[in-house]
Design an enzyme around this catalytic site. Structure first.
Site, PDB file in Angstrom:
ATOM      1  N   HIS A 184      -6.305   6.384  12.106  1.00  0.00           N
ATOM      2  CA  HIS A 184      -7.188   7.299  11.371  1.00  0.00           C
ATOM      3  C   HIS A 184      -8.603   6.733  11.263  1.00  0.00           C
ATOM      4  O   HIS A 184      -9.563   7.465  11.008  1.00  0.00           O
ATOM      5  CB  HIS A 184      -6.618   7.571   9.981  1.00  0.00           C
ATOM      6  CG  HIS A 184      -6.974   8.912   9.420  1.00  0.00           C
ATOM      7  ND1 HIS A 184      -8.205   9.517   9.627  1.00  0.00           N
ATOM      8  CD2 HIS A 184      -6.264   9.780   8.666  1.00  0.00           C
ATOM      9  CE1 HIS A 184      -8.234  10.690   9.011  1.00  0.00           C
ATOM     10  NE2 HIS A 184      -7.066  10.875   8.423  1.00  0.00           N
ATOM     11  N   LYS A 279      -2.472  35.306  -4.306  1.00  0.00           N
ATOM     12  CA  LYS A 279      -3.831  35.563  -4.786  1.00  0.00           C
ATOM     13  C   LYS A 279      -3.826  36.611  -5.899  1.00  0.00           C
ATOM     14  O   LYS A 279      -4.517  36.460  -6.918  1.00  0.00           O
ATOM     15  CB  LYS A 279      -4.728  36.017  -3.633  1.00  0.00           C
ATOM     16  CG  LYS A 279      -5.004  34.953  -2.584  1.00  0.00           C
ATOM     17  CD  LYS A 279      -5.898  35.500  -1.475  1.00  0.00           C
ATOM     18  CE  LYS A 279      -6.206  34.449  -0.426  1.00  0.00           C
ATOM     19  NZ  LYS A 279      -7.083  34.950   0.654  1.00  0.00           N
ATOM     20  N   ASP A 420      -2.628  24.517  25.376  1.00  0.00           N
ATOM     21  CA  ASP A 420      -1.826  24.908  26.540  1.00  0.00           C
ATOM     22  C   ASP A 420      -2.223  24.037  27.725  1.00  0.00           C
ATOM     23  O   ASP A 420      -3.359  24.090  28.198  1.00  0.00           O
ATOM     24  CB  ASP A 420      -2.069  26.388  26.849  1.00  0.00           C
ATOM     25  CG  ASP A 420      -1.189  26.913  27.974  1.00  0.00           C
ATOM     26  OD1 ASP A 420      -0.570  26.107  28.687  1.00  0.00           O
ATOM     27  OD2 ASP A 420      -1.144  28.144  28.142  1.00  0.00           O
TER      28      ASP A 420
END
Length: 472
Positions: A184, A279, A420
């Site tokens: 990271h 919501k 892809d």
């Protein structure tokens, strides 16, 4: 490679190293770490897996897929060469080594080629599913990333840590997976997403017989001078990281919170209607709330209720504060803004805090929504910008030791399912062994995939509470 039960589920076919094409101008390159990178110096390296539903034989895998993936990875590393290098830092507080990503000509990325050799019930459909699967099973698809703790250059007094390792695993006549582990320190989600998209795009071009690999919008921007650090936050973070490393807390940081053999990963899909329902349920108290805020708030309250249901009173009668920590990308919010293809980290942590009693009560969901929204606004609406208070991050972390803290990995902004490589889009993207992960859904337009990692008992209770809450 084997799982906890000792059953061999993956057979390694090949270990190799992938280097970018030779570039005589890149003999030795240093990319200094910024304050955003320093935040992650003692952080464990996350693991991720893409699953691809592409039935092929072992012969086709070895003779077609693997050679193409190797070649396109090498061509991608030409542009993302720091992924081949190592993070170098000092080994003592008195040393003046400038922390950096060091790339030497000839550096490479570790690539493991493997084949799944377990039973069909343990195979592709099982591991790429949404139901609970053992974390140890998923880790069989994620390569190890050796740590620099055992790779210290004593003569030069520097600590050396590899950056990236990749594993491609065949499930014969079912599909394949691409797993990786990454430091990271080197990359945030945006940078990593750009890397994977670039690799996939180059592989497609290669399959189509094209050779224009240098004109992609995802190619990285490396100028570190765009990151300003008027408060000297990088130095503060470095000193803290070196102190904790010397105190052996470094080793603890890499130890799992619980034995991974007892943990399971599972995915819950939230569709657009369910999100809108969440919501609507808080619209009176908190109007115009974002999808990210409302979903994270709901997860937070369900986690608090799960602990209460299991009698895990970690907060002294529910009166001590607990914390939800999430990341905000600062690229667009720095002054001046920096390019979206900037290579490195630019995320800042945001803290939302509530007492457990406020989360499990009748207004717990609305309280959580307000807390997360306020934490976000605090970073956005202030005179200092997103760096406000960042220098106190580790002080705050120390001050809240023993209190409940958890965060969220991933982002709905990155379309992971567009990766892809020319043989079809992913069936599943798995964030391995993170307590809570959030990405855009592959199954539901406008929906989200929520990944969770708990013990089996915790997962059962959490799932029941989560599901019932949506019905109430």
């Amino acid at each position: 490679m084997s799982n906890a039960a000792g059953t061999n589920i993956v057979t390694v076919l090949e270990h190799c190293r992938i280097s970018p094409p030779h570039d005589p101008s890149l003999t030795e390159t240093f990319l200094p770490l910024t304050l955003f990178d320093m935040l992650w110096l003692n952080w464990p390296s996350p693991g991720r897996v893409y699953f691809y539903d592409f039935p092929c034989s072992t012969t086709e895998f070895k003779q077609t897929l693997v050679p193409h993936l190797k070649n396109s990875l090498a061509l991608t590393l030409k542009h993302f060469y720091p992924f081949c290098g190592n993070v170098i830092t000092a080994t003592s507080l008195s040393d003046r080594t400038t922390p950096a990503i060091r790339y030497l000509n000839g550096d490479s990325v570790s690539l493991t080629v493997a084949e799944f050799s377990g039973t069909n019930s343990e195979g592709f459909d099982h591991l790429s599913g949404n139901h609970a699967r053992g974390v140890d099973e998923l880790f069989a698809l994620v390569p190890e990333l050796s740590r620099g703790g055992t790779e210290t250059d004593v003569g030069n007094n520097i600590h050396i840590s590899p950056v990236l390792s990749v594993q491609v695993t065949l499930f014969p006549d079912q599909g394949y997976s691409i797993g990786y582990r990454i430091s990271h320190v080197v990359a945030d989600g945006k940078t990593l997403s750009n890397f994977i998209r670039t690799w996939a795009s180059i592989n497609v071009k290669q399959l189509n017989g094209e050779n224009d690999f240098d004109n992609l919008e995802t190619l990285p921007f490396y100028d570190r001078s765009v990151i300003k650090d008027p408060k000297g936050i990088a130095s503060i973070f470095l000193q803290y990281s070196l102190r904790t490393r010397l105190q052996k807390d470094y080793e603890k940081a890499f130890a799992p919170a619980a034995d991974k053999n007892t943990l399971v990963d599972a995915t819950i899909i939230l569709d657009r209607e369910q999100i809108q329902g969440l919501k609507n349920s808080v619209s009176d108290q908190v109007p115009r709330v974002s999808t990210f805020v409302v979903v994270c708030a709901y997860v937070w309250t369900c986690m608090a209720k799960t602990r209460a249901a299991l009698g895990q009173d970690m907060n002294n009668g529910n009166q001590v504060e607990e914390h939800f920590i999430f990341a905000m990308d600062a690229r667009d919010r720095l002054d001046p803004p920096i390019p979206s293809n900037y290579f490195g980290n630019t995320i800042v942590p945001c803290w939302a805090t509530q007492k457990t009693s406020q989360l499990v009560g009748e207004k717990g969901f609305a309280n959580a929504v307000e807390a997360i929204r306020n934490a976000l606004y605090e970073k956005i609406n202030n005179d200092e910008g997103p760096l406000k208070g960042l220098e106190m991050y580790f002080d705050r972390n120390e001050a809240t030791k023993g209190q409940v803290k958890f965060g969220v990995a991933g982002s709905p902004k990155f379309n992971y399912y567009n990766a892809d490589f020319g043989w079809g889009k992913p069936k599943k993207y798995e964030i391995v062994s993170e307590k809570f992960g959030l990405i855009g859904s592959n199954e539901s337009e406008g929906g989200l995939e929520l990944g969770f990692c708990f013990s089996k008992m915790e997962m059962d209770v959490f799932t029941a509470i989560f599901t019932q809450g949506l019905l109430d």
